[in-house]
Motif scaffolding. Structure first.
Motif, PDB file in Angstrom:
ATOM      1  N   ALA A  37       0.564  -1.210  -0.117  1.00 20.75           N
ATOM      2  CA  ALA A  37       0.091  -0.066   0.094  1.00 20.75           C
ATOM      3  C   ALA A  37       0.720   1.663  -0.179  1.00 20.75           C
ATOM      4  O   ALA A  37       1.884   1.808   0.973  1.00 20.75           O
ATOM      5  CB  ALA A  37      -0.898  -0.186   1.506  1.00 20.75           C
ATOM      6  N   GLN A  83      -2.082  -4.470  -0.371  1.00 20.58           N
ATOM      7  CA  GLN A  83      -3.810  -3.679  -0.473  1.00 20.58           C
ATOM      8  C   GLN A  83      -3.974  -5.089  -1.459  1.00 20.58           C
ATOM      9  O   GLN A  83      -3.615  -5.116  -2.763  1.00 20.58           O
ATOM     10  CB  GLN A  83      -3.139  -2.205  -1.658  1.00 20.58           C
ATOM     11  CG  GLN A  83      -4.003  -2.291  -2.722  1.00 20.58           C
ATOM     12  CD  GLN A  83      -4.096  -0.749  -3.414  1.00 20.58           C
ATOM     13  OE1 GLN A  83      -4.398   0.905  -2.520  1.00 20.58           O
ATOM     14  NE2 GLN A  83      -3.894  -0.501  -4.478  1.00 20.58           N
ATOM     15  N   LYS A 132      -8.630  -3.460  -4.036  1.00 19.77           N
ATOM     16  CA  LYS A 132      -7.953  -2.658  -3.879  1.00 19.77           C
ATOM     17  C   LYS A 132      -8.421  -1.512  -2.152  1.00 19.77           C
ATOM     18  O   LYS A 132      -8.707  -0.316  -2.295  1.00 19.77           O
ATOM     19  CB  LYS A 132      -8.974  -1.644  -4.448  1.00 19.77           C
ATOM     20  CG  LYS A 132      -7.990  -1.194  -5.788  1.00 19.77           C
ATOM     21  CD  LYS A 132      -8.605   0.314  -7.100  1.00 19.77           C
ATOM     22  CE  LYS A 132      -8.089  -0.923  -8.672  1.00 19.77           C
ATOM     23  NZ  LYS A 132      -8.388   0.675  -9.330  1.00 19.77           N
ATOM     24  N   LEU A 142      -7.318  -1.521   1.402  1.00 15.79           N
ATOM     25  CA  LEU A 142      -5.900  -1.188   2.269  1.00 15.79           C
ATOM     26  C   LEU A 142      -5.799  -2.335   3.012  1.00 15.79           C
ATOM     27  O   LEU A 142      -6.528  -2.574   4.288  1.00 15.79           O
ATOM     28  CB  LEU A 142      -6.065  -0.059   2.909  1.00 15.79           C
ATOM     29  CG  LEU A 142      -5.587   1.725   1.652  1.00 15.79           C
ATOM     30  CD1 LEU A 142      -5.608   2.197   2.814  1.00 15.79           C
ATOM     31  CD2 LEU A 142      -4.461   0.805   0.389  1.00 15.79           C
TER      32      LEU A 142
END
Length: 509
Positions: free
Chosen positions: A105, A377, A392, A394
């Motif tokens: 991430a 991620q 997508k 986190l």
């Protein structure tokens, strides 16, 4: 009138954020058997206030996990995220579903510092990342190369011990964070580019130390425009301006070194270091990946920041714990005296015969992991423990919390190296035991693990063997504080300042 417009804009953005949250939760409920626990969220900022009110994210995550469980969801502005705080859940993401959790991430600050994520640490998992890791492992961090460069580490550690010896003779205090950073930085820079990055000039050393510290701190800061669309394009915290200056300072340093290597190559000079190899690859059109100047710079920045800051920080935490636990310090000294004696300095080859020293380092890894939170991620939708995780999302794996989980560790907040000498607690640190993951796990396991282990054990062992340590500028404090600092890595809030007292005089080097 202006106030009314501002109020209307706030009302509108709040309404939109609430509707988006409702749609997301409705979609989640339709695809999941369970609704993941989540704290109360505020309009627009989501749960960012829970992190901004606590200056240390891993502690904030841990506090929330005691209420919401080992896995819970949150929104950082408009970005969905989850926090993982138990070994069982960590295993789900880092092993069972590793294939969809391999990307780091990143954020705009890290992206800029690393020249657009052209480095190894933050580059997306894929062809380029595999190529760069192959170069590192085959040319720098494999066993053969580490053995070949043992003389570099020996010389630097000897110089470090000599420096401490001089301080001890005059009873002068040392800033150990600064000196340990200089040591690890010089070892890495000599391995990478054949020269010390920091000389004995105090001004240049301070400049390099501040550069590394500032970059690490900036990288670990939550940059609001990355998470709140309302602030996109606005340098609200001044971080954008700050990192431009930081990277410019790094550019000046690395450009000088690269140009020196290029000149040496033009004149037929054979410089056997990693930079020489990278420059050769840059000009080799037959390679599967074409390296750019920025690729090389980003890669070197990784090694400067990750390898030096984390290794030095771990040694500082180790010594802090030993000063606060003199019985453990004495037990380690007894082992070293029995195995090494007092007529020579502890060497790398002695480490396998020093199990208690190894236990001390493991216990430090458990309580003070260099990277307290592993941020990933997801690359596609998947299910974990009945929970739907969209692409997508986190993923924050709280490594600091794993090492303090009371379900897996007896007296988890107590510094007790003996726990690693028990037969049923034979933990390695290479990502196979999810109760303790100081170097991560799986395919993105830290490639520098072997070098870090060598440096930490050898340097710490020599410091124990040769010196007693008195806390404080005058050496009269009964203990040192264990307050944690802020940043991407786990550092002390206050530098460890001690007065060394020689145990062996003169130091046998």
């Amino acid at each position: 009138m202006a106030g009314l417009e501002a109020y209307f804009l706030f009302f509108l953005t709040s309404l939109i954020s609430t509707l988006l949250l409702f749609v997301f939760l409705k979609s989640t409920c339709a695809k999941s058997l369970h609704i993941m626990p989540t704290p109360f969220a505020l309009p627009i900022i989501g749960h960012l206030h829970l992190l901004l009110l606590s200056p240390i994210p891993h502690q904030a995550f841990h506090k929330l996990s005691t209420r919401y469980g080992p896995i819970f969801s949150l929104f950082l502005g408009s970005k969905p995220g989850i926090v993982v705080s138990s070994p069982e859940m960590a295993k789900e993401f880092l092993k069972t579903h590793e294939h969809v959790s391999l990307d780091r991430a990143a954020n705009s600050i890290v992206d800029y510092i690393t020249y657009g994520s052209k480095d190894l640490v933050f580059a997306p998992y894929g062809r380029y990342w595999k190529f760069m890791k192959k170069i590192v492992m085959s040319n720098l961090l494999n066993g053969k190369t580490l053995d070949m460069l043992s003389s570099v580490r020996y010389e630097e550690i000897n110089g470090f011990i000599n420096l401490i010896s001089k301080k001890a003779k005059i009873g002068k205090a040392m800033d150990l964070e600064k000196e340990l950073m200089k040591l690890t930085n010089n070892v890495i820079s000599r391995m990478l580019m054949g020269e010390r990055c920091i000389d004995d000039n105090e001004e240049s050393a301070d400049d390099m130390m501040s550069l590394v510290a500032d970059m690490v701190q900036a990288s670990g800061t939550f940059n609001l425009p990355d998470y709140i669309w309302l602030f996109k394009g606005i340098d609200l915290q001044g971080l954008g301006k700050q990192v431009k200056k930081l990277r410019a300072r790094f550019d000046v340093m690395i450009e000088r070194i690269i140009k020196e290597h290029e000149e040496a190559r033009k004149h037929g000079g054979e410089m056997k270091d990693l930079l020489h190899i990278l420059l050769h690859i840059e000009q080799d059109e037959s390679m599967e990946i074409n390296l750019s100047r920025e690729n090389i710079k980003a890669f070197f920045l990784d090694l400067f920041l990750a390898a030096t800051d984390t290794t030095a920080g771990t040694m500082e935490w180790c010594l802090s714990q030993l000063i606060n636990h003199p019985k453990i310090m004495n037990k380690a000294l007894e082992e070293i005296n029995q195995v090494v004696g007092k007529k020579r300095l502890l060497q790398e080859s002695d480490i396998p015969n020093l199990p208690y020293l190894q236990a001390i380092v493991k216990e430090t890894f458990r309580l003070h992991p260099a990277l307290p939170v592993l941020a990933r991620q997801s690359t596609e939708d998947f299910m974990v423990a009945g929970y739907y995780i969209p692409a997508k999302t986190l993923i924050f794996i709280n490594l600091w919390a794993l090492g303090r989980d009371p379900n897996h560790w007896e007296n988890p907040n107590e510094f007790c190296p003996e726990r690693f000498q028990e037969k049923d607690n034979e933990f390695d640190v290479r990502g196979q035991h999810f109760q303790m993951l100081p170097f991560g796990s799986g395919r993105r396991l830290c490639p520098g693990i072997s070098l870090a282990q060598i440096m930490i054990h050898t340097t710490l062992g020599a410091m124990i063997q040769c010196f007693d340590w008195k806390a404080g500028k005058d050496g009269n404090l009964p203990s040192v504080d264990m307050e944690e600092g802020f940043g991407l890595t786990l550092t002390r809030a206050n530098h460890l300042v001690c007065v060394p007292v020689a145990r062996i005089d003169p130091i046998p080097i």
